[in-house]
Design a protein around this motif. Structure first.
Motif, mmCIF file in Angstrom:
data_model
loop_
_atom_site.group_PDB
_atom_site.id
_atom_site.type_symbol
_atom_site.label_atom_id
_atom_site.label_comp_id
_atom_site.label_asym_id
_atom_site.label_seq_id
_atom_site.Cartn_x
_atom_site.Cartn_y
_atom_site.Cartn_z
ATOM 1 N N ASN A 1 0.716 -1.022 0.162
ATOM 2 C CA ASN A 1 -0.190 0.247 0.164
ATOM 3 C C ASN A 1 0.240 1.139 0.201
ATOM 4 O O ASN A 1 0.236 2.375 0.513
ATOM 5 C CB ASN A 1 -1.241 0.682 1.475
ATOM 6 C CG ASN A 1 -2.183 -0.924 1.172
ATOM 7 O OD1 ASN A 1 -3.082 -0.127 -0.039
ATOM 8 N ND2 ASN A 1 -2.406 -2.167 1.289
ATOM 9 N N GLY A 2 1.833 1.207 -0.381
ATOM 10 C CA GLY A 2 2.954 2.472 -0.168
ATOM 11 C C GLY A 2 3.611 2.931 0.232
ATOM 12 O O GLY A 2 4.807 3.159 0.142
ATOM 13 N N GLN A 3 3.566 1.660 1.787
ATOM 14 C CA GLN A 3 4.965 1.356 2.583
ATOM 15 C C GLN A 3 6.428 2.133 1.818
ATOM 16 O O GLN A 3 6.851 2.664 2.611
ATOM 17 C CB GLN A 3 4.881 0.717 3.241
ATOM 18 C CG GLN A 3 3.478 0.412 3.698
ATOM 19 C CD GLN A 3 2.218 -0.417 3.481
ATOM 20 O OE1 GLN A 3 2.498 -0.831 2.648
ATOM 21 N NE2 GLN A 3 2.013 -1.469 4.305
ATOM 22 N N ARG A 4 6.426 0.577 1.356
ATOM 23 C CA ARG A 4 8.557 0.682 0.942
ATOM 24 C C ARG A 4 8.440 1.782 -0.087
ATOM 25 O O ARG A 4 9.936 2.010 -0.078
ATOM 26 C CB ARG A 4 8.314 -0.505 -0.408
ATOM 27 C CG ARG A 4 9.858 -1.102 -1.077
ATOM 28 C CD ARG A 4 9.562 -2.316 -1.798
ATOM 29 N NE ARG A 4 8.845 -2.395 -3.174
ATOM 30 C CZ ARG A 4 9.174 -1.815 -3.917
ATOM 31 N NH1 ARG A 4 10.557 -1.763 -4.140
ATOM 32 N NH2 ARG A 4 8.528 -1.788 -5.205
ATOM 33 N N GLU A 5 7.457 2.241 -1.449
ATOM 34 C CA GLU A 5 7.800 3.137 -1.776
ATOM 35 C C GLU A 5 8.128 4.690 -1.053
ATOM 36 O O GLU A 5 8.973 5.358 -0.786
ATOM 37 C CB GLU A 5 7.390 2.839 -2.153
ATOM 38 C CG GLU A 5 7.027 2.697 -4.076
ATOM 39 C CD GLU A 5 5.852 1.513 -3.188
ATOM 40 O OE1 GLU A 5 6.317 0.270 -4.531
ATOM 41 O OE2 GLU A 5 5.411 1.337 -2.143
ATOM 42 N N LEU A 6 7.625 4.832 0.132
ATOM 43 C CA LEU A 6 7.312 5.476 1.034
ATOM 44 C C LEU A 6 8.412 6.039 1.618
ATOM 45 O O LEU A 6 9.626 7.108 1.538
ATOM 46 C CB LEU A 6 6.259 5.834 2.144
ATOM 47 C CG LEU A 6 7.184 6.803 3.174
ATOM 48 C CD1 LEU A 6 6.343 8.451 3.041
ATOM 49 C CD2 LEU A 6 5.322 6.263 3.932
ATOM 50 N N VAL A 7 9.380 4.568 2.051
ATOM 51 C CA VAL A 7 11.194 4.885 2.967
ATOM 52 C C VAL A 7 11.635 5.070 2.102
ATOM 53 O O VAL A 7 12.325 5.887 2.110
ATOM 54 C CB VAL A 7 10.293 3.131 3.658
ATOM 55 C CG1 VAL A 7 12.233 3.422 4.473
ATOM 56 C CG2 VAL A 7 10.202 3.297 4.923
ATOM 57 N N GLN A 8 11.422 4.915 0.901
ATOM 58 C CA GLN A 8 12.470 4.755 0.106
ATOM 59 C C GLN A 8 12.838 6.349 -0.793
ATOM 60 O O GLN A 8 13.492 6.726 -0.986
ATOM 61 C CB GLN A 8 12.390 3.374 -1.315
ATOM 62 C CG GLN A 8 12.559 2.505 -1.452
ATOM 63 C CD GLN A 8 12.636 2.032 -2.234
ATOM 64 O OE1 GLN A 8 11.359 2.345 -3.484
ATOM 65 N NE2 GLN A 8 12.711 0.186 -2.298
ATOM 66 N N ALA A 9 10.978 6.667 -0.644
ATOM 67 C CA ALA A 9 11.329 7.936 -1.061
ATOM 68 C C ALA A 9 12.305 9.197 0.297
ATOM 69 O O ALA A 9 13.208 10.747 -0.235
ATOM 70 C CB ALA A 9 10.764 8.661 -1.078
ATOM 71 N N LEU A 10 11.956 8.774 0.856
ATOM 72 C CA LEU A 10 12.423 9.327 2.597
ATOM 73 C C LEU A 10 13.256 9.482 2.766
ATOM 74 O O LEU A 10 14.612 10.536 3.048
ATOM 75 C CB LEU A 10 11.484 9.594 3.890
ATOM 76 C CG LEU A 10 10.103 9.504 4.082
ATOM 77 C CD1 LEU A 10 9.637 9.120 5.552
ATOM 78 C CD2 LEU A 10 10.439 11.260 3.806
ATOM 79 N N THR A 11 14.145 8.245 2.500
ATOM 80 C CA THR A 11 15.683 8.162 2.824
ATOM 81 C C THR A 11 16.689 7.943 1.199
ATOM 82 O O THR A 11 17.637 7.689 1.498
ATOM 83 C CB THR A 11 15.784 6.449 2.825
ATOM 84 O OG1 THR A 11 15.848 5.456 2.147
ATOM 85 C CG2 THR A 11 14.750 6.273 4.558
#
Length: 538
Positions: free
Chosen positions: A315-325
């Motif tokens: 639901n977008g968790q992986r993309e969220l963390v990758q974008a932040l880091t």
């Protein structure tokens, strides 16, 4: 019934069952070269019960069940089905005996319907399928199970809970009467998990099947299992009725010692949250196909708080963390740390004392071929005392690594060992020691203990609490709701790339959080921002 037994002892026999199978192993052993993975393990699984199998990573659980389903052939001992000794040398033989397995990851054909997947599982199909007869058989079968699915629905269109139900129905339709369930709730919402395990328990108690449940969640054992077996280092540590063994006793059997007392067990007075450290506003992130994965996401993470992000996988968790880091480009929105734009460059990390423990750190936070010492120095290798006038100081690398290895109990042959040779838990410990060694003010973490054993998980969880209590702002993204409820001061739910619900009372709002994870939020939620009086140390 005695609360604990050792190999060779008998448990009270249940009433005879006309369908469910009993299964026993007697001194079952399996070796791989000089390594003994399974050392004379005897277990007794009563017909018509749910029997939990517990153990840390490497305890022998996988080896045991692979012997039961025919992927491994035991080197010694016996397997008995309904009291009769059998030889299981292949998965086909296991199926013929009525032994099936529901795996942790789905084994369905996504492009096919539920009906087609069930028929494939049963096997014996003719070259041309007579669907009228098949549909009649399926209708009779569906009338006999505790939940209903649309037989014409494509697997690709089902929710995770519906897919897991289909996996269970596959085994029942194939007339398997002893089912091994490997972490069956790992990708489900709490509501879906409860529904699935309730159905498993009802089917077992109704005599339809026997279930051997592999899980790491003590709550599932206590609520749904009748008996439990604990393995440790390939041997039987103990077994008995669940009603006689509490979580502390089970954990002690698993790790071989009393549970450590963590600071979380000590009640601390409520304290106000600090000022926001991380601010995310209107964040847009695309997935690998260029489609929106994170949509207009806004949140704040204050100092001295753990803000949890819950959600079913995908639901977008992986993309969220990758974008932040800094591992994925942002399609829109802004990210600030201490009021300054944060682009996740190395200088940004160092200036703002940002740390990250991404998912699968061996692949995402390490250089696999480098030593433990070199990996622990990646953040600061070109700064004193690791570097002087542009010259690296390997001795300083090793000295600092030895201190981190001792402080974080990293099990390694030494600082010169390649980090790729460490176990998953020890890689996690090593990376966390590196990230927190610089007195981090913001820590971004995703699934920090996924796949780790009980002791490693407890240690890493305590490190996160300690960082929070020292004033660090922690963003914890996890697919394990129990983990989030245990650690977080606030929990927000991510569904379809959007925050659909947030709670400043995670423990009290467990049901609402679970419904929101499944796409049924109780109401609209605004931007996630922890209220200045809403945080507390636990």
């Amino acid at each position: 019934m005695k609360p604990l037994r050792v190999a060779g002892a008998d448990l009270e026999a249940p009433a005879p069952s006309h369908r469910a199978l009993a299964l026993d192993t007697f001194e079952l052993s399996k070796r791989f070269g000089d390594f003994t993975a399974l050392d004379r393990v005897s277990i007794a699984v009563r017909a018509g019960t749910v029997h939990a199998l517990l153990g840390e990573n490497g305890a022998g659980k996988s080896t045991l069940v692979k012997c039961l389903v025919g992927f491994h052939r035991a080197d010694g001992g016996s397997i008995l089905v309904d009291g009769r000794e059998v030889q299981i040398t292949s998965p086909q033989q296991a199926r013929e005996l009525g032994i099936g397995m529901v795996y942790q990851h789905f084994t369905l054909v996504p492009s096919m319907t539920v009906a087609e997947n069930l028929c494939l599982a049963r096997g014996g199909l003719p070259a041309v399928i007579g669907w009228k007869r098949q549909r009649s058989a399926l209708a009779d079968f569906m009338a006999s199970v505790p939940f209903k699915l649309d037989l014409d629905a494509r697997i690709a269109d089902l929710s995770a809970g519906e897919k897991q139900k289909t996996e269970l129905l596959k085994q029942l339709y194939a007339d398997n009467r002893f089912l091994i369930l490997d972490e069956p709730t790992s990708v489900l919402t709490p509501e879906e998990a409860d529904e699935l395990l309730t159905a498993v328990r009802d089917l077992a108690h109704g005599g339809r099947m026997t279930a051997l449940l592999i899980t790491h969640k003590f709550g599932e054992v206590e609520r749904f299992a009748d008996d439990v077996t604990v393995l440790r280092r390939g041997a039987l540590a103990g077994a008995g009725a669940v009603a006689e063994l509490n979580a502390d006793r089970l954990a002690t059997l698993m790790i071989g010692q009393a549970l450590p007392v963590t600071s979380a067990a000590v009640t601390q007075p409520a304290r106000p949250a600090g000022e926001p450290v991380l601010r995310v506003k209107g964040l847009q992130v695309d997935n690998d196909l260029g489609l929106p994965a994170v949509r207009d996401l806004t949140l704040e993470v204050p100092a001295g708080c753990i803000v949890g992000i819950a959600g079913v996988s995908g639901n977008g968790q992986r993309e969220l963390v990758q974008a932040l880091t800094g591992q994925r480009a942002r399609a829109g929105g802004s990210v600030t740390v201490f009021g300054e734009a944060f682009h996740a460059t190395r200088s940004d990390y160092l200036r703002h004392r940002v740390a990250a423990l991404p998912e699968e750190p061996l692949f995402n936070a390490c250089v696999r071929g480098l030593s433990v010492a070199d990996n622990l120095a990646l953040r600061d290798f070109d700064r004193a005392p690791w570097s002087v006038r542009g010259w690296l100081r390997p001795a300083a690398f090793r000295e600092a690594a030895l201190a981190s290895i001792a402080a974080y109990r990293v099990k390694t042959r030494g600082p010169d060992e390649p980090i790729e040779r460490l176990s998953g838990g020890n890689v996690q410990r090593a990376v966390l020691s590196r990230e927190l060694s610089r007195d981090a003010r913001l820590l971004i973490v995703m699934n920090p203990v996924f796949g780790l054993d009980f002791q490693a998980s407890a240690e890493i969880h305590q490190r996160l609490r300690d960082a929070r209590n020292d004033g660090c702002a922690v963003l914890l993204v996890s697919e394990d709701l129990d983990e989030l409820l245990d650690l977080s001061d606030r929990v927000a739910v991510l569904n379809g790339g959007r925050i659909v619900f947030d709670s400043a009372r995670p423990a009290q709002d467990r049901d609402a959080i679970g419904r929101a994870m499944g796409g049924h939020a109780d109401g609209e939620s605004g931007p996630v921002a922890v209220a200045t009086q809403g945080a507390h140390a636990s």
